[in-house]
Write a protein that holds these residues in place. Sequence first.
Motif, mmCIF file in Angstrom:
data_model
loop_
_atom_site.group_PDB
_atom_site.id
_atom_site.type_symbol
_atom_site.label_atom_id
_atom_site.label_comp_id
_atom_site.label_asym_id
_atom_site.label_seq_id
_atom_site.Cartn_x
_atom_site.Cartn_y
_atom_site.Cartn_z
ATOM 1 N N THR A 8 32.654 53.149 34.939
ATOM 2 C CA THR A 8 32.272 53.732 33.672
ATOM 3 C C THR A 8 31.054 54.535 33.969
ATOM 4 O O THR A 8 30.488 54.212 35.200
ATOM 5 C CB THR A 8 32.496 52.679 32.745
ATOM 6 N N GLU A 9 30.595 55.069 32.850
ATOM 7 C CA GLU A 9 29.223 55.548 32.934
ATOM 8 C C GLU A 9 28.184 54.516 33.505
ATOM 9 O O GLU A 9 27.392 54.972 34.418
ATOM 10 C CB GLU A 9 28.818 56.070 31.515
ATOM 11 N N ARG A 10 28.151 53.166 33.188
ATOM 12 C CA ARG A 10 27.166 52.437 33.381
ATOM 13 C C ARG A 10 27.686 51.079 34.385
ATOM 14 O O ARG A 10 26.821 50.516 34.974
ATOM 15 C CB ARG A 10 26.480 51.804 32.131
ATOM 16 N N LEU A 11 28.990 51.058 34.522
ATOM 17 C CA LEU A 11 29.376 49.787 34.930
ATOM 18 C C LEU A 11 30.356 49.983 36.189
ATOM 19 O O LEU A 11 31.176 51.148 36.302
ATOM 20 C CB LEU A 11 30.246 49.149 33.801
ATOM 21 N N GLU A 12 30.439 48.963 37.164
ATOM 22 C CA GLU A 12 31.647 49.194 37.862
ATOM 23 C C GLU A 12 32.557 47.638 37.865
ATOM 24 O O GLU A 12 31.859 46.533 37.547
ATOM 25 C CB GLU A 12 30.938 48.910 39.326
ATOM 26 N N LEU A 13 33.746 47.992 37.725
ATOM 27 C CA LEU A 13 34.605 46.620 37.553
ATOM 28 C C LEU A 13 35.500 46.563 38.690
ATOM 29 O O LEU A 13 36.302 47.567 39.233
ATOM 30 C CB LEU A 13 35.577 46.631 36.357
ATOM 31 N N SER A 14 35.412 45.144 39.365
ATOM 32 C CA SER A 14 36.242 44.836 40.642
ATOM 33 C C SER A 14 36.309 43.591 40.642
ATOM 34 O O SER A 14 35.887 42.710 39.987
ATOM 35 C CB SER A 14 35.310 45.440 41.719
ATOM 36 N N VAL A 15 37.138 43.316 41.684
ATOM 37 C CA VAL A 15 37.762 41.970 41.836
ATOM 38 C C VAL A 15 36.187 40.942 42.190
ATOM 39 O O VAL A 15 35.660 41.263 42.605
ATOM 40 C CB VAL A 15 38.883 41.750 42.838
ATOM 41 N N PRO A 16 36.199 40.002 41.413
ATOM 42 C CA PRO A 16 35.294 38.844 41.499
ATOM 43 C C PRO A 16 35.206 38.659 42.834
ATOM 44 O O PRO A 16 36.314 38.089 43.394
ATOM 45 C CB PRO A 16 35.596 37.426 40.657
ATOM 46 N N THR A 17 33.878 38.387 43.500
ATOM 47 C CA THR A 17 33.977 37.841 44.705
ATOM 48 C C THR A 17 33.064 36.711 44.894
ATOM 49 O O THR A 17 32.346 36.175 44.036
ATOM 50 C CB THR A 17 33.042 38.992 45.827
ATOM 51 N N GLU A 18 32.830 36.039 46.200
ATOM 52 C CA GLU A 18 31.965 34.696 46.500
ATOM 53 C C GLU A 18 30.356 35.136 45.898
ATOM 54 O O GLU A 18 29.820 34.208 45.668
ATOM 55 C CB GLU A 18 31.990 34.611 47.991
ATOM 56 N N ALA A 19 30.093 36.562 46.035
ATOM 57 C CA ALA A 19 28.680 36.709 45.727
ATOM 58 C C ALA A 19 28.542 36.450 44.300
ATOM 59 O O ALA A 19 27.423 36.576 43.533
ATOM 60 C CB ALA A 19 28.602 38.523 46.103
ATOM 61 N N ASP A 20 29.461 36.625 43.441
ATOM 62 C CA ASP A 20 29.519 36.421 42.046
ATOM 63 C C ASP A 20 29.541 35.109 41.452
ATOM 64 O O ASP A 20 29.314 34.601 40.176
ATOM 65 C CB ASP A 20 30.691 36.973 41.323
ATOM 66 N N ILE A 21 29.708 33.859 42.327
ATOM 67 C CA ILE A 21 29.948 32.476 42.140
ATOM 68 C C ILE A 21 28.666 32.006 41.256
ATOM 69 O O ILE A 21 28.990 31.249 40.443
ATOM 70 C CB ILE A 21 30.281 31.750 43.352
ATOM 71 N N GLU A 22 27.659 32.096 41.752
ATOM 72 C CA GLU A 22 26.227 31.479 41.175
ATOM 73 C C GLU A 22 26.185 32.365 39.587
ATOM 74 O O GLU A 22 25.949 31.445 38.760
ATOM 75 C CB GLU A 22 25.132 32.013 41.932
ATOM 76 N N ALA A 23 26.354 33.489 39.635
ATOM 77 C CA ALA A 23 26.136 34.014 38.223
ATOM 78 C C ALA A 23 27.145 33.659 37.411
ATOM 79 O O ALA A 23 26.849 33.288 36.019
ATOM 80 C CB ALA A 23 26.372 35.744 38.443
ATOM 81 N N HIS A 47 34.526 25.036 40.123
ATOM 82 C CA HIS A 47 35.394 26.079 39.016
ATOM 83 C C HIS A 47 35.281 27.504 39.382
ATOM 84 O O HIS A 47 36.390 28.199 39.456
ATOM 85 C CB HIS A 47 35.130 25.656 37.619
ATOM 86 N N ALA A 48 34.044 27.872 39.479
ATOM 87 C CA ALA A 48 33.946 29.343 39.859
ATOM 88 C C ALA A 48 34.436 29.760 41.182
ATOM 89 O O ALA A 48 35.067 30.856 41.522
ATOM 90 C CB ALA A 48 32.503 29.789 40.059
ATOM 91 N N GLU A 49 34.351 28.772 42.234
ATOM 92 C CA GLU A 49 34.970 29.127 43.425
ATOM 93 C C GLU A 49 36.459 29.164 43.402
ATOM 94 O O GLU A 49 36.833 30.253 44.159
ATOM 95 C CB GLU A 49 34.223 27.931 44.566
ATOM 96 N N GLU A 50 36.915 28.094 42.736
ATOM 97 C CA GLU A 50 38.589 28.081 42.674
ATOM 98 C C GLU A 50 38.979 29.534 42.030
ATOM 99 O O GLU A 50 39.818 30.130 42.203
ATOM 100 C CB GLU A 50 38.832 26.960 41.806
ATOM 101 N N PHE A 51 38.378 29.923 40.898
ATOM 102 C CA PHE A 51 38.479 31.074 40.186
ATOM 103 C C PHE A 51 38.496 32.595 41.094
ATOM 104 O O PHE A 51 39.275 33.199 40.885
ATOM 105 C CB PHE A 51 37.508 31.227 38.983
ATOM 106 N N VAL A 52 37.413 32.718 41.837
ATOM 107 C CA VAL A 52 37.225 33.596 42.634
ATOM 108 C C VAL A 52 38.430 33.817 43.627
ATOM 109 O O VAL A 52 39.028 34.831 43.865
ATOM 110 C CB VAL A 52 35.776 33.598 43.421
ATOM 111 N N GLU A 53 38.708 32.512 44.170
ATOM 112 C CA GLU A 53 39.932 32.484 45.177
ATOM 113 C C GLU A 53 41.129 32.963 44.379
ATOM 114 O O GLU A 53 41.977 33.523 44.961
ATOM 115 C CB GLU A 53 40.240 31.097 45.843
ATOM 116 N N LYS A 54 41.514 32.355 43.331
ATOM 117 C CA LYS A 54 42.602 32.663 42.406
ATOM 118 C C LYS A 54 42.860 34.144 42.037
ATOM 119 O O LYS A 54 44.094 34.680 42.133
ATOM 120 C CB LYS A 54 42.772 31.979 41.373
ATOM 121 N N ALA A 55 41.691 34.706 41.891
ATOM 122 C CA ALA A 55 41.845 36.004 41.265
ATOM 123 C C ALA A 55 42.336 37.255 42.052
ATOM 124 O O ALA A 55 43.235 38.003 41.899
ATOM 125 C CB ALA A 55 40.287 36.610 41.009
#
Length: 185
Positions: A8-23, A47-55
């Motif tokens: 979008t004008e301000r955002l990027e949407l993509s599959v969650p990655t390991e780099a997102d786990i802490e956030a 939970h975040a690790e499992e979520f990223v893997e499942k996504a």
Amino acid sequence: MQPVILRTERLELSVPTEADIEAITAAAQDPEVPRWTTLPSPYERRHAEEFVEKAATWWEEESELTWAVRCEGRWVGMVGLHRVEKRGSAEIGFWMDAAARGHGYLTEAATAVVDFGFAEPLALARIQWRAIVGNGASARVAQKLGFRYEGILRQGLSDPRGRYDGWIAALLPDDDRTPVHWPVI
């Protein structure tokens, strides 16, 4: 299906990655997140690790299409289409980091996801939104997206913590997306 990147004008949407786990883990500590979502509470890093893997698997199966929302490269939230039925229906779900709320990011990101859902290859006939009664912030986003309020699902939502009354609204591909009055907000 291969994961799709939306911009979008301000955002990027993509599959969650390991780099997102802490956030993701940090944002899920906000008590408002488990209050209104099905995220586990307490929410742990695993939970975040499992979520990223499942996504990634969900994209392959085309059962759930989940995007991490990023602003200037920083994770700010999640948007997804759940229980996707090609040329059928899906449910939109979303949540944001507390620091990212109030900037219009969620409406901007969800608009891109709705547009994607109604276009090929999905060509959905209906996208619905549901929320626990009282989640006014989520309802205001759905209203801004043009969703039409359909009613209350008595004890229609559940998670491991219990059953809840839920609001439901929907959007069809040909609907005028101009926001209309909702009797609950």
